[in-house]
Design a protein around this motif. Structure first.
Motif, mmCIF file in Angstrom:
data_model
loop_
_atom_site.group_PDB
_atom_site.id
_atom_site.type_symbol
_atom_site.label_atom_id
_atom_site.label_comp_id
_atom_site.label_asym_id
_atom_site.label_seq_id
_atom_site.Cartn_x
_atom_site.Cartn_y
_atom_site.Cartn_z
ATOM 1 N N GLU A 133 4.258 0.156 -19.603
ATOM 2 C CA GLU A 133 3.231 0.956 -18.939
ATOM 3 C C GLU A 133 2.947 0.390 -17.563
ATOM 4 O O GLU A 133 3.005 -0.824 -17.351
ATOM 5 C CB GLU A 133 1.939 0.969 -19.773
ATOM 6 C CG GLU A 133 2.095 1.684 -21.096
ATOM 7 C CD GLU A 133 0.774 1.787 -21.839
ATOM 8 O OE1 GLU A 133 -0.259 1.303 -21.292
ATOM 9 O OE2 GLU A 133 0.762 2.345 -22.947
ATOM 10 N N LEU A 134 2.657 1.268 -16.625
ATOM 11 C CA LEU A 134 2.320 0.850 -15.273
ATOM 12 C C LEU A 134 0.849 0.439 -15.200
ATOM 13 O O LEU A 134 -0.008 1.052 -15.834
ATOM 14 C CB LEU A 134 2.591 1.969 -14.281
ATOM 15 C CG LEU A 134 4.036 2.436 -14.164
ATOM 16 C CD1 LEU A 134 4.136 3.616 -13.197
ATOM 17 C CD2 LEU A 134 4.954 1.302 -13.718
ATOM 18 N N ASP A 135 0.593 -0.571 -14.389
ATOM 19 C CA ASP A 135 -0.785 -0.969 -14.114
ATOM 20 C C ASP A 135 -1.351 -0.229 -12.911
ATOM 21 O O ASP A 135 -2.572 -0.095 -12.787
ATOM 22 C CB ASP A 135 -0.845 -2.477 -13.850
ATOM 23 C CG ASP A 135 -0.375 -3.285 -15.037
ATOM 24 O OD1 ASP A 135 -1.061 -3.242 -16.076
ATOM 25 O OD2 ASP A 135 0.680 -3.936 -14.937
ATOM 26 N N GLN A 136 -0.469 0.257 -12.063
ATOM 27 C CA GLN A 136 -0.913 0.949 -10.847
ATOM 28 C C GLN A 136 0.175 1.932 -10.426
ATOM 29 O O GLN A 136 1.363 1.607 -10.473
ATOM 30 C CB GLN A 136 -1.172 -0.056 -9.724
ATOM 31 C CG GLN A 136 -1.670 0.544 -8.422
ATOM 32 C CD GLN A 136 -1.994 -0.536 -7.393
ATOM 33 O OE1 GLN A 136 -2.181 -1.700 -7.730
ATOM 34 N NE2 GLN A 136 -2.061 -0.147 -6.129
ATOM 35 N N THR A 137 -0.212 3.129 -10.048
ATOM 36 C CA THR A 137 0.739 4.090 -9.491
ATOM 37 C C THR A 137 0.478 4.232 -7.995
ATOM 38 O O THR A 137 -0.648 4.073 -7.521
ATOM 39 C CB THR A 137 0.630 5.459 -10.167
ATOM 40 O OG1 THR A 137 -0.687 5.975 -9.993
ATOM 41 C CG2 THR A 137 0.960 5.358 -11.651
ATOM 42 N N VAL A 138 1.552 4.535 -7.273
ATOM 43 C CA VAL A 138 1.450 4.725 -5.829
ATOM 44 C C VAL A 138 2.045 6.073 -5.458
ATOM 45 O O VAL A 138 2.982 6.565 -6.107
ATOM 46 C CB VAL A 138 2.159 3.605 -5.042
ATOM 47 C CG1 VAL A 138 1.370 2.309 -5.102
ATOM 48 C CG2 VAL A 138 3.585 3.385 -5.539
ATOM 49 N N THR A 139 1.492 6.655 -4.423
ATOM 50 C CA THR A 139 2.016 7.881 -3.848
ATOM 51 C C THR A 139 2.365 7.617 -2.391
ATOM 52 O O THR A 139 2.090 6.537 -1.851
ATOM 53 C CB THR A 139 0.999 9.026 -3.947
ATOM 54 O OG1 THR A 139 -0.197 8.651 -3.247
ATOM 55 C CG2 THR A 139 0.654 9.319 -5.400
ATOM 56 N N ASP A 140 2.959 8.592 -1.760
ATOM 57 C CA ASP A 140 3.445 8.431 -0.398
ATOM 58 C C ASP A 140 2.335 7.981 0.548
ATOM 59 O O ASP A 140 1.276 8.608 0.619
ATOM 60 C CB ASP A 140 4.042 9.757 0.084
ATOM 61 C CG ASP A 140 4.726 9.628 1.416
ATOM 62 O OD1 ASP A 140 5.585 8.742 1.550
ATOM 63 O OD2 ASP A 140 4.402 10.400 2.340
ATOM 64 N N GLY A 141 2.576 6.887 1.251
ATOM 65 C CA GLY A 141 1.632 6.388 2.237
ATOM 66 C C GLY A 141 0.649 5.365 1.719
ATOM 67 O O GLY A 141 -0.061 4.735 2.515
ATOM 68 N N ASP A 142 0.578 5.171 0.415
ATOM 69 C CA ASP A 142 -0.325 4.149 -0.130
ATOM 70 C C ASP A 142 0.086 2.767 0.365
ATOM 71 O O ASP A 142 1.280 2.461 0.503
ATOM 72 C CB ASP A 142 -0.299 4.158 -1.656
ATOM 73 C CG ASP A 142 -1.032 5.335 -2.254
ATOM 74 O OD1 ASP A 142 -1.721 6.042 -1.506
ATOM 75 O OD2 ASP A 142 -0.901 5.547 -3.482
ATOM 76 N N GLU A 143 -0.905 1.927 0.619
ATOM 77 C CA GLU A 143 -0.633 0.551 1.024
ATOM 78 C C GLU A 143 -1.311 -0.402 0.053
ATOM 79 O O GLU A 143 -2.482 -0.223 -0.303
ATOM 80 C CB GLU A 143 -1.096 0.297 2.454
ATOM 81 C CG GLU A 143 -0.317 1.113 3.474
ATOM 82 C CD GLU A 143 -0.290 0.478 4.852
ATOM 83 O OE1 GLU A 143 -0.947 -0.558 5.058
ATOM 84 O OE2 GLU A 143 0.408 1.035 5.733
ATOM 85 N N VAL A 144 -0.560 -1.414 -0.364
ATOM 86 C CA VAL A 144 -1.057 -2.421 -1.289
ATOM 87 C C VAL A 144 -1.199 -3.726 -0.524
ATOM 88 O O VAL A 144 -0.250 -4.190 0.116
ATOM 89 C CB VAL A 144 -0.102 -2.597 -2.487
ATOM 90 C CG1 VAL A 144 -0.622 -3.677 -3.427
ATOM 91 C CG2 VAL A 144 0.079 -1.275 -3.228
ATOM 92 N N THR A 150 -0.458 -9.202 5.092
ATOM 93 C CA THR A 150 0.764 -8.594 4.565
ATOM 94 C C THR A 150 0.404 -7.445 3.624
ATOM 95 O O THR A 150 -0.367 -7.630 2.680
ATOM 96 C CB THR A 150 1.621 -9.628 3.814
ATOM 97 O OG1 THR A 150 2.045 -10.639 4.725
ATOM 98 C CG2 THR A 150 2.848 -8.974 3.186
ATOM 99 N N THR A 151 0.957 -6.288 3.902
ATOM 100 C CA THR A 151 0.791 -5.126 3.039
ATOM 101 C C THR A 151 2.150 -4.553 2.675
ATOM 102 O O THR A 151 3.144 -4.785 3.368
ATOM 103 C CB THR A 151 -0.058 -4.031 3.716
ATOM 104 O OG1 THR A 151 0.617 -3.603 4.920
ATOM 105 C CG2 THR A 151 -1.447 -4.529 4.064
ATOM 106 N N VAL A 152 2.171 -3.793 1.598
ATOM 107 C CA VAL A 152 3.378 -3.066 1.169
ATOM 108 C C VAL A 152 3.047 -1.583 1.186
ATOM 109 O O VAL A 152 2.108 -1.153 0.517
ATOM 110 C CB VAL A 152 3.825 -3.503 -0.239
ATOM 111 C CG1 VAL A 152 5.017 -2.667 -0.701
ATOM 112 C CG2 VAL A 152 4.175 -4.985 -0.254
ATOM 113 N N ARG A 153 3.813 -0.828 1.959
ATOM 114 C CA ARG A 153 3.598 0.611 2.079
ATOM 115 C C ARG A 153 4.586 1.363 1.188
ATOM 116 O O ARG A 153 5.801 1.136 1.242
ATOM 117 C CB ARG A 153 3.782 1.061 3.523
ATOM 118 C CG ARG A 153 3.511 2.563 3.749
ATOM 119 C CD ARG A 153 3.938 2.965 5.150
ATOM 120 N NE ARG A 153 3.314 2.106 6.151
ATOM 121 C CZ ARG A 153 3.779 1.977 7.400
ATOM 122 N NH1 ARG A 153 4.852 2.638 7.782
ATOM 123 N NH2 ARG A 153 3.156 1.178 8.247
ATOM 124 N N ALA A 154 4.078 2.245 0.360
ATOM 125 C CA ALA A 154 4.920 3.079 -0.491
ATOM 126 C C ALA A 154 5.377 4.309 0.284
ATOM 127 O O ALA A 154 4.582 4.953 0.975
ATOM 128 C CB ALA A 154 4.147 3.504 -1.734
#
Length: 262
Positions: A133-144, A150-154
Protein backbone atom coordinates in the motif's frame (compact mmCIF):
# COMPACT_ATOMS: atom_id res chain seq x y z
CA UNK A 1 29.21 10.99 -19.60
CA UNK A 2 27.40 7.66 -19.47
CA UNK A 3 27.56 6.12 -16.00
CA UNK A 4 27.12 2.35 -16.26
CA UNK A 5 28.03 0.91 -12.88
CA UNK A 6 26.94 1.18 -9.28
CA UNK A 7 28.29 3.97 -7.11
CA UNK A 8 28.10 7.72 -6.72
CA UNK A 9 27.17 9.52 -9.96
CA UNK A 10 27.48 13.02 -8.52
CA UNK A 11 27.99 13.97 -4.86
CA UNK A 12 25.03 12.64 -2.91
CA UNK A 13 23.38 10.67 -5.72
CA UNK A 14 23.99 6.94 -6.06
CA UNK A 15 23.17 3.98 -8.29
CA UNK A 16 22.62 0.94 -6.08
CA UNK A 17 22.10 -2.77 -6.63
CA UNK A 18 22.89 -3.66 -10.23
CA UNK A 19 23.10 -1.34 -13.26
CA UNK A 20 20.76 -3.64 -15.20
CA UNK A 21 18.01 -3.25 -12.57
CA UNK A 22 19.07 -0.35 -10.36
CA UNK A 23 17.56 1.69 -7.63
CA UNK A 24 18.69 5.25 -6.93
CA UNK A 25 19.52 6.99 -3.67
CA UNK A 26 19.41 10.75 -3.18
CA UNK A 27 21.28 11.70 -0.01
CA UNK A 28 19.42 14.70 1.42
CA UNK A 29 18.44 15.72 4.96
CA UNK A 30 15.57 13.32 4.38
CA UNK A 31 17.16 10.69 2.09
CA UNK A 32 15.05 9.30 -0.75
CA UNK A 33 15.09 6.16 -2.87
CA UNK A 34 13.75 5.96 -6.41
CA UNK A 35 12.27 2.67 -7.68
CA UNK A 36 12.75 -0.72 -6.08
CA UNK A 37 13.95 -3.00 -8.87
CA UNK A 38 13.45 -6.76 -8.74
CA UNK A 39 11.93 -8.66 -5.83
CA UNK A 40 14.82 -11.10 -5.66
CA UNK A 41 17.37 -8.29 -5.24
CA UNK A 42 15.67 -6.79 -2.19
CA UNK A 43 18.44 -7.79 0.20
CA UNK A 44 21.10 -6.51 -2.22
CA UNK A 45 19.37 -3.12 -2.36
CA UNK A 46 18.94 -2.98 1.41
CA UNK A 47 22.62 -3.66 2.08
CA UNK A 48 23.66 -1.04 -0.47
CA UNK A 49 21.37 1.57 1.10
CA UNK A 50 22.74 0.85 4.57
CA UNK A 51 26.33 1.04 3.30
CA UNK A 52 25.67 4.43 1.70
CA UNK A 53 23.71 5.99 4.57
CA UNK A 54 25.42 4.47 7.59
CA UNK A 55 23.18 4.86 10.63
CA UNK A 56 20.60 6.97 8.77
CA UNK A 57 17.53 5.67 6.92
CA UNK A 58 15.65 6.66 3.76
CA UNK A 59 12.55 8.74 4.43
CA UNK A 60 10.84 8.20 1.08
CA UNK A 61 10.66 5.63 -1.71
CA UNK A 62 9.40 7.15 -4.97
CA UNK A 63 8.12 4.62 -7.52
CA UNK A 64 7.89 5.48 -11.22
CA UNK A 65 5.53 2.74 -12.41
CA UNK A 66 4.05 -0.66 -11.66
CA UNK A 67 6.26 -2.94 -13.77
CA UNK A 68 7.77 -5.89 -11.93
CA UNK A 69 11.37 -4.73 -12.44
CA UNK A 70 10.72 -1.30 -10.93
CA UNK A 71 8.43 -1.98 -7.97
CA UNK A 72 9.54 -5.51 -7.13
CA UNK A 73 11.16 -5.01 -3.74
CA UNK A 74 8.97 -2.14 -2.48
CA UNK A 75 7.29 -4.32 0.16
CA UNK A 76 10.64 -5.76 1.30
CA UNK A 77 12.29 -2.33 1.57
CA UNK A 78 9.22 -1.04 3.38
CA UNK A 79 9.79 -3.68 6.06
CA UNK A 80 13.53 -3.06 6.15
CA UNK A 81 12.98 0.67 6.67
CA UNK A 82 9.61 0.86 8.47
CA UNK A 83 9.57 4.65 8.76
CA UNK A 84 10.03 5.09 5.00
CA UNK A 85 6.99 6.37 3.07
CA UNK A 86 6.09 4.68 -0.23
CA UNK A 87 5.11 7.29 -2.82
CA UNK A 88 3.67 6.88 -6.34
CA UNK A 89 0.68 7.74 -8.48
CA UNK A 90 -2.81 6.68 -7.45
CA UNK A 91 -2.81 4.56 -10.60
CA UNK A 92 0.02 2.45 -9.27
CA UNK A 93 -1.85 1.99 -6.04
CA UNK A 94 -4.86 0.81 -8.01
CA UNK A 95 -2.72 -1.77 -9.83
CA UNK A 96 -1.61 -3.16 -6.46
CA UNK A 97 -5.28 -3.68 -5.52
CA UNK A 98 -5.99 -5.95 -8.52
CA UNK A 99 -5.32 -9.65 -7.82
CA UNK A 100 -4.74 -10.43 -11.51
CA UNK A 101 -2.12 -7.69 -11.81
CA UNK A 102 -0.36 -8.81 -8.64
CA UNK A 103 -0.31 -12.39 -9.87
CA UNK A 104 1.23 -11.28 -13.15
CA UNK A 105 3.92 -9.24 -11.37
CA UNK A 106 4.59 -12.23 -9.12
CA UNK A 107 4.98 -14.55 -12.12
CA UNK A 108 7.35 -12.19 -13.95
CA UNK A 109 9.35 -11.57 -10.77
CA UNK A 110 9.85 -15.28 -10.26
CA UNK A 111 10.87 -15.75 -13.89
CA UNK A 112 13.47 -13.01 -13.50
CA UNK A 113 15.12 -14.65 -10.50
CA UNK A 114 17.17 -17.12 -12.52
CA UNK A 115 18.41 -14.40 -14.85
CA UNK A 116 19.29 -12.23 -11.86
CA UNK A 117 21.63 -14.90 -10.54
CA UNK A 118 24.05 -14.01 -13.34
CA UNK A 119 24.32 -10.45 -12.05
CA UNK A 120 26.02 -11.53 -8.83
CA UNK A 121 26.48 -9.03 -6.06
CA UNK A 122 24.71 -10.76 -3.22
CA UNK A 123 22.26 -13.32 -1.93
CA UNK A 124 18.94 -13.43 -3.76
CA UNK A 125 15.58 -13.54 -2.03
CA UNK A 126 13.44 -16.54 -2.85
CA UNK A 127 10.20 -15.06 -1.52
CA UNK A 128 7.48 -14.13 -4.04
CA UNK A 129 6.56 -10.55 -4.89
CA UNK A 130 4.29 -8.94 -2.31
CA UNK A 131 1.79 -6.18 -3.07
CA UNK A 132 2.00 -3.06 -0.95
CA UNK A 133 0.00 0.00 0.00
CA UNK A 134 1.13 3.54 -0.72
CA UNK A 135 1.65 6.00 2.11
CA UNK A 136 1.35 8.99 -0.20
CA UNK A 137 0.11 9.55 -3.75
CA UNK A 138 1.36 12.28 -6.05
CA UNK A 139 -0.13 13.96 -9.07
CA UNK A 140 1.43 16.11 -11.75
CA UNK A 141 3.30 19.07 -10.29
CA UNK A 142 3.28 17.93 -6.66
CA UNK A 143 6.49 18.67 -4.78
CA UNK A 144 7.76 16.66 -1.83
CA UNK A 145 10.11 18.44 0.58
CA UNK A 146 13.28 16.57 1.58
CA UNK A 147 14.46 19.54 3.71
CA UNK A 148 17.57 21.64 3.25
CA UNK A 149 16.23 23.21 0.06
CA UNK A 150 15.84 19.89 -1.77
CA UNK A 151 12.47 18.97 -3.23
CA UNK A 152 11.24 16.23 -5.55
CA UNK A 153 8.75 17.26 -8.22
CA UNK A 154 6.35 14.66 -9.61
CA UNK A 155 5.75 14.80 -13.37
CA UNK A 156 2.96 12.67 -14.85
CA UNK A 157 4.49 10.99 -17.90
CA UNK A 158 2.09 8.33 -19.23
CA UNK A 159 2.80 6.32 -22.35
CA UNK A 160 5.04 3.49 -21.19
CA UNK A 161 2.36 2.76 -18.59
CA UNK A 162 -0.74 4.71 -17.61
CA UNK A 163 0.42 5.12 -14.02
CA UNK A 164 3.86 6.53 -14.84
CA UNK A 165 5.40 9.36 -12.83
CA UNK A 166 8.89 10.80 -13.41
CA UNK A 167 10.70 12.72 -10.69
CA UNK A 168 12.79 15.89 -11.01
CA UNK A 169 15.05 17.29 -8.29
CA UNK A 170 15.39 20.97 -9.29
CA UNK A 171 18.24 22.04 -6.97
CA UNK A 172 20.46 19.18 -8.19
CA UNK A 173 19.00 18.97 -11.71
CA UNK A 174 18.45 15.21 -11.43
CA UNK A 175 15.72 13.59 -13.53
CA UNK A 176 14.61 10.03 -12.73
CA UNK A 177 12.53 9.15 -15.78
CA UNK A 178 13.08 5.42 -16.32
CA UNK A 179 11.43 4.18 -19.55
CA UNK A 180 9.59 7.46 -20.11
CA UNK A 181 12.74 8.50 -22.01
CA UNK A 182 13.27 5.26 -23.91
CA UNK A 183 16.12 2.95 -23.06
CA UNK A 184 19.54 2.90 -24.71
CA UNK A 185 21.28 -0.47 -24.73
CA UNK A 186 24.99 -1.21 -24.83
CA UNK A 187 25.05 -1.06 -28.65
CA UNK A 188 23.68 2.49 -28.63
CA UNK A 189 20.26 1.46 -29.92
CA UNK A 190 17.43 3.32 -28.18
CA UNK A 191 14.36 1.22 -27.51
CA UNK A 192 11.12 3.14 -28.00
CA UNK A 193 8.92 2.34 -25.01
CA UNK A 194 5.31 3.37 -25.77
CA UNK A 195 3.57 0.29 -24.43
CA UNK A 196 0.12 1.82 -23.88
CA UNK A 197 -0.12 5.04 -25.93
CA UNK A 198 2.16 6.52 -28.58
CA UNK A 199 0.91 10.12 -28.47
CA UNK A 200 1.09 10.27 -24.68
CA UNK A 201 4.57 8.75 -24.69
CA UNK A 202 5.87 11.29 -27.20
CA UNK A 203 4.25 14.21 -25.37
CA UNK A 204 5.76 13.00 -22.08
CA UNK A 205 9.18 12.61 -23.66
CA UNK A 206 9.10 16.09 -25.17
CA UNK A 207 7.98 17.54 -21.84
CA UNK A 208 10.89 15.91 -20.01
CA UNK A 209 13.31 17.09 -22.70
CA UNK A 210 12.34 20.69 -21.88
CA UNK A 211 13.71 20.40 -18.33
CA UNK A 212 17.22 21.62 -17.50
CA UNK A 213 18.37 18.22 -16.27
CA UNK A 214 22.07 17.53 -15.86
CA UNK A 215 21.64 13.95 -14.61
CA UNK A 216 19.21 11.60 -16.37
CA UNK A 217 18.32 8.13 -15.08
CA UNK A 218 16.81 5.83 -17.67
CA UNK A 219 15.28 2.56 -16.56
CA UNK A 220 18.25 0.25 -17.01
CA UNK A 221 22.02 0.24 -17.51
CA UNK A 222 22.86 3.92 -17.98
CA UNK A 223 22.71 7.20 -16.12
CA UNK A 224 23.55 10.14 -18.38
CA UNK A 225 25.27 13.31 -17.23
CA UNK A 226 26.30 16.66 -18.73
CA UNK A 227 26.05 16.81 -22.55
CA UNK A 228 24.98 13.18 -22.79
CA UNK A 229 21.64 14.07 -21.18
CA UNK A 230 20.64 16.24 -24.13
CA UNK A 231 22.15 13.79 -26.61
CA UNK A 232 20.07 10.91 -25.26
CA UNK A 233 16.84 12.92 -25.10
CA UNK A 234 17.28 14.15 -28.68
CA UNK A 235 18.04 10.62 -29.82
CA UNK A 236 15.03 9.20 -27.97
CA UNK A 237 12.69 11.73 -29.62
CA UNK A 238 14.21 11.08 -33.05
CA UNK A 239 13.91 7.30 -32.64
CA UNK A 240 10.28 7.65 -31.55
CA UNK A 241 9.40 9.56 -34.73
CA UNK A 242 11.42 7.08 -36.81
CA UNK A 243 9.58 4.13 -35.30
CA UNK A 244 6.20 5.72 -36.05
CA UNK A 245 7.23 6.41 -39.65
CA UNK A 246 8.40 2.80 -40.03
CA UNK A 247 5.07 1.43 -38.78
CA UNK A 248 3.16 3.78 -41.10
CA UNK A 249 5.24 2.59 -44.05
CA UNK A 250 4.61 -1.04 -43.18
CA UNK A 251 0.87 -0.40 -42.93
CA UNK A 252 0.94 1.13 -46.41
CA UNK A 253 2.91 -1.82 -47.79
CA UNK A 254 0.54 -4.32 -46.21
CA UNK A 255 -2.63 -2.37 -47.18
CA UNK A 256 -3.61 -1.78 -43.57
CA UNK A 257 -3.33 -5.43 -42.53
CA UNK A 258 -2.40 -4.95 -38.85
CA UNK A 259 -1.77 -8.64 -37.99
CA UNK A 260 0.59 -8.87 -40.96
CA UNK A 261 2.48 -5.77 -39.83
CA UNK A 262 2.77 -7.17 -36.31
Amino acid sequence: MRFETTGEVIPGFHVLGAPEVPIYLLDAPRPALFDSGLTCLGRVYEKAVRAALGDRYPAMLFLTHSHFDHCGSAAYLGRAFPDMALVASAGLGEVMSRPSAVERIRFLSQAATEQARSLGGGELLEEPFEPFELDQTVTDGDEVDLSGGTTVRAIATPGHTRDFVSYFVPDRKILVASEAVGCADTTGYVYVEFLVDFDSYLASLERLAALDAEVLCQGHIYVFTADDVRAHLDRAISETHRYRAWVDRLLDEEHGDIPQVV
